[in-house]
Design an enzyme around this catalytic site. Structure first.
Site, mmCIF file in Angstrom:
data_model
loop_
_atom_site.group_PDB
_atom_site.id
_atom_site.type_symbol
_atom_site.label_atom_id
_atom_site.label_comp_id
_atom_site.label_asym_id
_atom_site.label_seq_id
_atom_site.Cartn_x
_atom_site.Cartn_y
_atom_site.Cartn_z
ATOM 1 N N LYS A 90 8.289 -4.626 5.078
ATOM 2 C CA LYS A 90 9.049 -4.952 3.855
ATOM 3 C C LYS A 90 10.546 -4.750 4.099
ATOM 4 O O LYS A 90 11.361 -5.585 3.698
ATOM 5 C CB LYS A 90 8.568 -4.087 2.678
ATOM 6 C CG LYS A 90 7.142 -4.387 2.242
ATOM 7 C CD LYS A 90 7.000 -5.795 1.713
ATOM 8 C CE LYS A 90 5.575 -6.174 1.402
ATOM 9 N NZ LYS A 90 5.385 -7.597 1.135
ATOM 10 N N TYR A 131 3.381 -1.135 7.460
ATOM 11 C CA TYR A 131 3.438 -1.995 6.271
ATOM 12 C C TYR A 131 4.813 -1.876 5.608
ATOM 13 O O TYR A 131 5.472 -2.886 5.326
ATOM 14 C CB TYR A 131 2.329 -1.607 5.267
ATOM 15 C CG TYR A 131 2.599 -2.167 3.886
ATOM 16 C CD1 TYR A 131 2.443 -3.527 3.635
ATOM 17 C CD2 TYR A 131 3.044 -1.346 2.838
ATOM 18 C CE1 TYR A 131 2.721 -4.060 2.383
ATOM 19 C CE2 TYR A 131 3.316 -1.865 1.588
ATOM 20 C CZ TYR A 131 3.154 -3.230 1.368
ATOM 21 O OH TYR A 131 3.448 -3.743 0.126
ATOM 22 N N SER A 139 8.823 -3.726 -1.993
ATOM 23 C CA SER A 139 8.061 -2.574 -2.478
ATOM 24 C C SER A 139 8.956 -1.348 -2.599
ATOM 25 O O SER A 139 9.906 -1.186 -1.819
ATOM 26 C CB SER A 139 6.961 -2.290 -1.455
ATOM 27 O OG SER A 139 6.382 -1.043 -1.697
HETATM 28 P P1 NAD Z 1 -3.215 -9.248 -2.503
HETATM 29 O O1 NAD Z 1 -3.807 -8.896 -1.195
HETATM 30 O O2 NAD Z 1 -4.098 -9.225 -3.692
HETATM 31 O O3 NAD Z 1 -2.550 -10.702 -2.429
HETATM 32 C C1 NAD Z 1 -1.944 -11.186 -1.264
HETATM 33 C C2 NAD Z 1 -2.518 -12.582 -1.009
HETATM 34 O O4 NAD Z 1 -1.915 -13.118 0.156
HETATM 35 C C3 NAD Z 1 -4.034 -12.577 -0.768
HETATM 36 O O5 NAD Z 1 -4.629 -13.530 -1.634
HETATM 37 C C4 NAD Z 1 -4.192 -12.995 0.704
HETATM 38 O O6 NAD Z 1 -5.361 -13.755 0.898
HETATM 39 C C5 NAD Z 1 -2.924 -13.781 0.941
HETATM 40 N N1 NAD Z 1 -2.418 -13.811 2.311
HETATM 41 C C6 NAD Z 1 -2.154 -12.765 3.134
HETATM 42 N N2 NAD Z 1 -1.632 -13.210 4.295
HETATM 43 C C7 NAD Z 1 -1.557 -14.573 4.193
HETATM 44 C C8 NAD Z 1 -1.125 -15.607 5.045
HETATM 45 N N3 NAD Z 1 -0.637 -15.342 6.269
HETATM 46 N N4 NAD Z 1 -1.208 -16.884 4.624
HETATM 47 C C9 NAD Z 1 -1.685 -17.180 3.394
HETATM 48 N N5 NAD Z 1 -2.118 -16.242 2.543
HETATM 49 C C10 NAD Z 1 -2.061 -14.953 2.937
HETATM 50 O O7 NAD Z 1 -1.942 -8.324 -2.712
HETATM 51 P P2 NAD Z 1 -1.039 -8.093 -4.007
HETATM 52 O O8 NAD Z 1 -1.314 -6.733 -4.507
HETATM 53 O O9 NAD Z 1 -1.166 -9.233 -4.913
HETATM 54 O O10 NAD Z 1 0.389 -8.070 -3.338
HETATM 55 C C11 NAD Z 1 1.214 -9.219 -3.298
HETATM 56 C C12 NAD Z 1 2.474 -8.883 -2.535
HETATM 57 O O11 NAD Z 1 3.127 -7.786 -3.183
HETATM 58 C C13 NAD Z 1 2.243 -8.452 -1.090
HETATM 59 O O12 NAD Z 1 3.275 -8.977 -0.285
HETATM 60 C C14 NAD Z 1 2.327 -6.942 -1.170
HETATM 61 O O13 NAD Z 1 2.736 -6.376 0.039
HETATM 62 C C15 NAD Z 1 3.368 -6.749 -2.252
HETATM 63 N N6 NAD Z 1 3.291 -5.447 -2.941
HETATM 64 C C16 NAD Z 1 2.103 -5.065 -3.505
HETATM 65 C C17 NAD Z 1 2.033 -3.819 -4.133
HETATM 66 C C18 NAD Z 1 0.739 -3.349 -4.744
HETATM 67 O O14 NAD Z 1 0.604 -2.153 -5.007
HETATM 68 N N7 NAD Z 1 -0.243 -4.218 -5.019
HETATM 69 C C19 NAD Z 1 3.142 -2.984 -4.197
HETATM 70 C C20 NAD Z 1 4.337 -3.414 -3.612
HETATM 71 C C21 NAD Z 1 4.403 -4.665 -2.986
HETATM 72 N N1 UFG Z 2 -4.364 8.943 -5.188
HETATM 73 C C1 UFG Z 2 -5.379 9.874 -5.320
HETATM 74 N N2 UFG Z 2 -6.655 9.476 -5.040
HETATM 75 C C2 UFG Z 2 -6.971 8.206 -4.656
HETATM 76 C C3 UFG Z 2 -5.915 7.255 -4.535
HETATM 77 C C4 UFG Z 2 -4.621 7.668 -4.793
HETATM 78 O O1 UFG Z 2 -5.137 11.033 -5.659
HETATM 79 O O2 UFG Z 2 -8.147 7.919 -4.414
HETATM 80 C C5 UFG Z 2 -2.982 9.347 -5.530
HETATM 81 C C6 UFG Z 2 -1.997 9.203 -4.389
HETATM 82 O O3 UFG Z 2 -1.983 10.377 -3.607
HETATM 83 C C7 UFG Z 2 -0.687 8.950 -5.132
HETATM 84 C C8 UFG Z 2 -1.133 8.172 -6.376
HETATM 85 O O4 UFG Z 2 -2.512 8.457 -6.531
HETATM 86 O O5 UFG Z 2 -0.134 10.166 -5.568
HETATM 87 C C9 UFG Z 2 -0.941 6.673 -6.241
HETATM 88 O O6 UFG Z 2 -1.561 6.225 -5.055
HETATM 89 P P1 UFG Z 2 -1.839 4.670 -4.758
HETATM 90 O O7 UFG Z 2 -2.595 4.604 -3.477
HETATM 91 O O8 UFG Z 2 -2.441 4.039 -5.948
HETATM 92 O O9 UFG Z 2 -0.379 4.065 -4.611
HETATM 93 P P2 UFG Z 2 0.816 4.453 -3.620
HETATM 94 O O10 UFG Z 2 1.952 4.924 -4.462
HETATM 95 O O11 UFG Z 2 0.372 5.326 -2.524
HETATM 96 O O12 UFG Z 2 1.170 3.047 -2.969
HETATM 97 C C10 UFG Z 2 1.289 1.842 -3.738
HETATM 98 C C11 UFG Z 2 0.912 0.641 -2.861
HETATM 99 C C12 UFG Z 2 1.918 0.483 -1.741
HETATM 100 C C13 UFG Z 2 3.302 0.353 -2.336
HETATM 101 C C14 UFG Z 2 3.618 1.532 -3.235
HETATM 102 C C15 UFG Z 2 4.924 1.263 -3.942
HETATM 103 O O13 UFG Z 2 -0.388 0.847 -2.302
HETATM 104 O O14 UFG Z 2 1.625 -0.704 -1.042
HETATM 105 O O15 UFG Z 2 2.600 1.696 -4.225
HETATM 106 O O16 UFG Z 2 5.313 2.360 -4.665
HETATM 107 F F1 UFG Z 2 4.202 0.306 -1.335
#
Ligand code: NAD
Ligand code: UFG
Length: 334
Positions: A152, A148, A124
């Protein structure tokens, strides 16, 4: 080529299964459904027309993981499974450290044991901490503000060490910026558990009437309009970035930012959503959210240069696809 996709029923994993199958790979999915639904597998099968072996297992469970490695001839692993809610990680740090770190160790060790040499890890942009934008892969990482984010950074470190000790084990650490949008079919997308923490799903839920006003966290950041800047990237572009990382077959440890390289403020995203859907989003300004940084966007040159990958879908497409899924989910899929 057969790829184990952990977390494959989750948001990014499900889209990546489609991109992999489109590119000619076959996939095996493992997920414990802690943050996703079984129906997603059926929807992926429907979209791709392929059968997909699915295992409802916890990937911290070594025996269950090894059982899959024994049963299928795998060529690589993409490890999405993880817990990802920043706020929850502050309340339950041990759960986050245990789930995210043990799963990575179990999978990496299974790869070594069964001779699987390609490992792709969901990292991330949060690992950069409060660095200067744009974030470049070569920057020193700064501490993140929550458990969290620390999971990572720690998993990146673990995988680097394992790869260094095992030169045939290749690792891609993909640092995602802000994934949004959904597959154009409207059949799979992001399904938040409870009120969304993230901006785009909150906007779509305001648009459909599930939430009242959007709360904008902070309007006095040193940015173009005072609201926070992020690099929103379409989830299908992100998915295709994983295919690019796998097909590049580079050796050793490779780190790539997956973003667009464009910073967008909260207000700009709200306006883009309004323009692409014709729906007005009511909002109010509230205090900053603790732990948020002013700006976060990627330098994307390395992925372009080495993987030939660039994000192609624009902000309007991201908003349109996110909205299509929200409506479809509400009316048909739920
Ligand atoms: P998500 O929660 O939709 O998907 C993660 C999946 O992993 C879920 O289906 C959950 O049921 C499964 N899971 C969690 N722990 C598990 C375990 N121990 N065994 C088996 N399954 C398990 O999340 P996502 O948004 O698809 O994110 C996927 C990956 O990308 C994650 O590792 C997350 O940290 C990373 N990531 C997400 C974002 C974001 O903004 N969505 C940003 C940066 C990194
Ligand atoms: N924000 C609002 N109102 C809301 C939600 C978010 O104003 O209800 C703002 C936040 O303050 C930020 C922007 O919208 O400025 C984006 O916020 P998000 O919560 O959508 O995303 P973040 O950048 O905080 O975090 C996301 C994922 C993290 C990941 C990161 C990587 O949630 O897991 O992006 O850049 F690590």
């Amino acid at each position: 080529m057969n790829i184990l996709v952990t977390g494959g029923t989750g948001y990014i994993g499900s889209h990546t299964c489609i991109a992999l199958i489109d590119a000619g790979y076959s996939v095996v999915v493992a997920d414990n459904l802690s943050n996703s639904k079984r129906e997603t597998i059926e929807n992926i099968k429907y979209i791709t027309g392929q059968d997909i072996p699915f295992y409802e297992i916890d990937v911290t469970d070594k025996q269950a993981v090894e059982c899959i490695f024994r049963k299928h001839k795998l060529n690589g692993v993409i490890h999405f499974a993880g817990l990802k809610a920043v706020g929850e990680s502050i309340k339950k740090p041990s759960t986050y450290y245990e789930n995210n770190i043990i799963s990575t160790l179990v999978l990496a060790k299974a790869c070594l044991k069964f001779g699987i040499n390609q490992f792709v890890f969901s990292s991330s942009a949060t690992v950069y901490g409060e660095n200067e934008v744009p974030f470049v892969e070569t920057m020193d990482l700064l501490p993140t503000t929550n458990p969290y984010g620390e999971t990572k950074s720690i998993c990146e470190r673990i995988l680097k060490d394992i790869a260094q000790a095992n030169p045939s084990f290749s690792v891609s650490l993909l640092r995602y910026f802000n994934p949004v949008g959904a597959h154009e079919s409207g059949l799979i997308g992001e399904i938040p558990n409870g009120p969304p923490n993230n901006l785009m799903p909150y906007i779509t839920q305001v648009a459909i009437g599930k939430q009242g006003k959007l709360k904008i966290f902070g309007n006095d950041y040193p940015t173009i309009d005072g609201t926070g800047i992020r690099d929103y990237v379409h989830v299908m572009d992100l998915a295709e970035g994983h295919v690019a990382a796998l097909t590049s077959k580079r050796e050793g440890v490779q780190i790539y930012n997956l973003g667009t390289g464009q910073g967008t403020s909260v207000l700009q995203l709200v306006r883009a959503f309004e323009e692409s859907t014709g729906i007005k989003i009511s909002y109010e300004m509230v205090d900053c959210r603790p732990g948020d940084i002013a700006a976060c966007y990627a330098d994307v040159q390395k992925a372009r240069r080495e993987l030939g990958w660039v994000a192609k879908r624009d902000l309007k497409t991201m908003c349109r696809d996110a909205w299509r899924f929200e409506r479809n989910y509400d009316q048909v899929l739920k």
